[in-house]
Design a protein around this motif. Structure first.
Motif, PDB file in Angstrom:
ATOM      1  N   UNK A 176      75.583 -10.434 -46.005  1.00 16.12           N
ATOM      2  CA  UNK A 176      75.326  -9.310 -46.916  1.00 16.12           C
ATOM      3  C   UNK A 176      74.033  -9.520 -47.710  1.00 16.12           C
ATOM      4  N   UNK A 177      73.649 -10.774 -47.900  1.00 12.70           N
ATOM      5  CA  UNK A 177      72.411 -11.080 -48.635  1.00 12.70           C
ATOM      6  C   UNK A 177      71.160 -10.837 -47.799  1.00 12.70           C
ATOM      7  N   UNK A 178      71.301 -10.807 -46.490  1.00 12.59           N
ATOM      8  CA  UNK A 178      70.129 -10.670 -45.626  1.00 12.59           C
ATOM      9  C   UNK A 178      70.119  -9.399 -44.781  1.00 12.59           C
ATOM     10  N   UNK A 179      71.164  -8.583 -44.916  1.00 14.40           N
ATOM     11  CA  UNK A 179      71.267  -7.390 -44.084  1.00 14.40           C
ATOM     12  C   UNK A 179      72.050  -6.302 -44.807  1.00 14.40           C
ATOM     13  N   UNK A 180      71.744  -5.070 -44.467  1.00 18.38           N
ATOM     14  CA  UNK A 180      72.486  -3.939 -45.042  1.00 18.38           C
ATOM     15  C   UNK A 180      73.546  -3.410 -44.070  1.00 18.38           C
ATOM     16  N   UNK A 181      73.653  -4.010 -42.888  1.00 20.50           N
ATOM     17  CA  UNK A 181      74.635  -3.558 -41.905  1.00 20.50           C
ATOM     18  C   UNK A 181      76.054  -3.768 -42.424  1.00 20.50           C
ATOM     19  N   UNK A 182      76.938  -2.839 -42.097  1.00 21.23           N
ATOM     20  CA  UNK A 182      78.353  -3.008 -42.416  1.00 21.23           C
ATOM     21  C   UNK A 182      78.851  -4.243 -41.681  1.00 21.23           C
ATOM     22  N   UNK A 183      79.744  -5.001 -42.304  1.00 16.51           N
ATOM     23  CA  UNK A 183      80.195  -6.272 -41.741  1.00 16.51           C
ATOM     24  C   UNK A 183      81.661  -6.181 -41.325  1.00 16.51           C
ATOM     25  N   UNK A 184      81.931  -6.692 -40.115  1.00 15.22           N
ATOM     26  CA  UNK A 184      83.286  -6.793 -39.583  1.00 15.22           C
ATOM     27  C   UNK A 184      83.532  -8.253 -39.255  1.00 15.22           C
ATOM     28  N   UNK A 185      84.667  -8.775 -39.693  1.00 15.70           N
ATOM     29  CA  UNK A 185      85.004 -10.162 -39.398  1.00 15.70           C
ATOM     30  C   UNK A 185      86.294 -10.229 -38.585  1.00 15.70           C
ATOM     31  N   UNK A 186      86.399 -11.292 -37.793  1.00 15.83           N
ATOM     32  CA  UNK A 186      87.590 -11.430 -36.954  1.00 15.83           C
ATOM     33  C   UNK A 186      87.798 -12.885 -36.569  1.00 15.83           C
ATOM     34  N   UNK A 187      89.036 -13.196 -36.243  1.00 10.64           N
ATOM     35  CA  UNK A 187      89.405 -14.468 -35.630  1.00 10.64           C
ATOM     36  C   UNK A 187      89.721 -14.181 -34.162  1.00 10.64           C
ATOM     37  N   UNK A 188      89.232 -15.034 -33.275  1.00 13.52           N
ATOM     38  CA  UNK A 188      89.563 -14.891 -31.859  1.00 13.52           C
ATOM     39  C   UNK A 188      90.311 -16.140 -31.412  1.00 13.52           C
ATOM     40  N   UNK A 189      91.485 -15.918 -30.842  1.00  9.76           N
ATOM     41  CA  UNK A 189      92.369 -16.988 -30.384  1.00  9.76           C
ATOM     42  C   UNK A 189      92.405 -17.000 -28.852  1.00  9.76           C
ATOM     43  N   UNK A 190      91.568 -17.798 -28.198  1.00 12.57           N
ATOM     44  CA  UNK A 190      91.538 -17.808 -26.738  1.00 12.57           C
ATOM     45  C   UNK A 190      92.852 -18.234 -26.080  1.00 12.57           C
ATOM     46  N   UNK A 191      93.662 -19.041 -26.753  1.00 16.35           N
ATOM     47  CA  UNK A 191      94.909 -19.486 -26.134  1.00 16.35           C
ATOM     48  C   UNK A 191      95.966 -18.388 -26.097  1.00 16.35           C
ATOM     49  N   UNK A 192      95.812 -17.323 -26.874  1.00 14.31           N
ATOM     50  CA  UNK A 192      96.844 -16.285 -26.909  1.00 14.31           C
ATOM     51  C   UNK A 192      96.641 -15.203 -25.827  1.00 14.31           C
ATOM     52  N   UNK A 193      95.620 -14.678 -25.430  1.00 14.70           N
ATOM     53  CA  UNK A 193      94.379 -14.401 -26.157  1.00 14.70           C
ATOM     54  C   UNK A 193      94.588 -13.230 -27.121  1.00 14.70           C
ATOM     55  N   UNK A 194      93.863 -13.294 -28.244  1.00 18.93           N
ATOM     56  CA  UNK A 194      94.038 -12.259 -29.263  1.00 18.93           C
ATOM     57  C   UNK A 194      92.834 -12.238 -30.200  1.00 18.93           C
ATOM     58  N   UNK A 195      92.359 -11.028 -30.517  1.00 18.61           N
ATOM     59  CA  UNK A 195      91.321 -10.821 -31.514  1.00 18.61           C
ATOM     60  C   UNK A 195      91.972 -10.173 -32.719  1.00 18.61           C
ATOM     61  N   UNK A 196      91.872 -10.843 -33.869  1.00 21.74           N
ATOM     62  CA  UNK A 196      92.455 -10.328 -35.114  1.00 21.74           C
ATOM     63  C   UNK A 196      91.318  -9.942 -36.062  1.00 21.74           C
ATOM     64  N   UNK A 197      91.157  -8.653 -36.277  1.00 19.03           N
ATOM     65  CA  UNK A 197      90.129  -8.179 -37.196  1.00 19.03           C
ATOM     66  C   UNK A 197      90.644  -8.375 -38.613  1.00 19.03           C
ATOM     67  N   UNK A 198      89.797  -8.932 -39.470  1.00 16.18           N
ATOM     68  CA  UNK A 198      90.173  -9.243 -40.851  1.00 16.18           C
ATOM     69  C   UNK A 198      89.293  -8.426 -41.800  1.00 16.18           C
ATOM     70  N   UNK A 199      89.925  -7.623 -42.609  1.00 14.38           N
ATOM     71  CA  UNK A 199      89.188  -6.829 -43.587  1.00 14.38           C
ATOM     72  C   UNK A 199      88.811  -7.711 -44.772  1.00 14.38           C
ATOM     73  N   UNK A 200      87.536  -7.788 -45.046  1.00 11.54           N
ATOM     74  CA  UNK A 200      87.040  -8.557 -46.193  1.00 11.54           C
ATOM     75  C   UNK A 200      86.719  -7.577 -47.299  1.00 11.54           C
ATOM     76  N   UNK A 201      87.242  -7.876 -48.503  1.00  6.15           N
ATOM     77  CA  UNK A 201      87.030  -6.973 -49.629  1.00  6.15           C
ATOM     78  C   UNK A 201      85.819  -7.357 -50.420  1.00  6.15           C
TER      79      UNK A 201
END
Length: 186
Positions: A161-186
């Motif tokens: 956020x300090x170096x860009x104005x782009x909206x930010x999306x964060x996620x955890x990716x679990x290759x063993x499941x496999x699963x992508x969990x999007x995490x909302x950051x406030x």
């Protein structure tokens, strides 16, 4: 070992070595693209892992290699999330080191596993080579991982956020499941 899940190949030192090695593999996957990882290359990767883990003195190379092979197979076959490894994504980077100064004025470095821009959004992905405990539900495991890693993802988001104005999306990716969990950051 993370609460709410076990890192594959305990004891802890071995899990760390395995995780670092697997992150390097995912970095290569994102640079090359999924389409360049055919069966012969995956088999070759197992031999590379064995040499590297043996050289590091890992106690149970076979268990670590089985875990990483399963995780890599899942990444390659995960039709919902294999786009994460597309090298053509804008501003694509893996293992990106960002320097910052912490609250006590100490220099620190944050290493982002995977980041790119898609649809004008900065994605920040943190890989987790972890799986639910034997009697733990998948949902309970994911909740525990979200609780554990949201502060880390918040830090990464604040750095971008300090170096860009782009909206930010964060996620955890679990290759063993496999699963992508999007995490909302406030």
């Amino acid at each position: 070992i993370p609460p709410g899940g076990k890192q594959q190949n305990s004891p802890g030192g071995d899990a760390r070595k395995t995780g670092i090695l697997f992150h390097r593999t995912l970095q290569r996957l994102a640079i090359d693209g999924v389409e360049h990882w055919h069966a012969a290359r995956v088999q070759q990767q197992s031999l590379v892992w064995h040499r590297q883990l043996s050289a590091q003195g890992l106690e149970d190379c076979d268990k670590a290699i089985a875990s990483m092979s399963n995780a890599l197979k899942n990444c390659l076959e995960d039709s919902l999330n294999r786009w994460l490894f597309d090298p053509r994504l804008d501003d694509s980077a893996c293992e990106l080191a960002l320097g910052y100064v912490d609250q006590l004025g100490r220099p620190r470095t944050a290493v982002i596993d995977r980041t790119f821009i898609l649809n004008n959004e900065r994605w920040i992905i943190d890989y987790k080579l972890a799986a639910p405990e034997r009697m733990q539900s998948r949902d309970d495991f994911i909740i525990g991982q979200i609780q554990q890693y949201t502060p880390q993802l918040s830090l990464y988001a604040s750095l971008f956020a300090k170096i860009s104005t782009a909206r930010i999306k964060t996620a955890l990716y679990f290759p063993l499941l496999p699963h992508l969990e999007i995490i909302e950051i406030k």
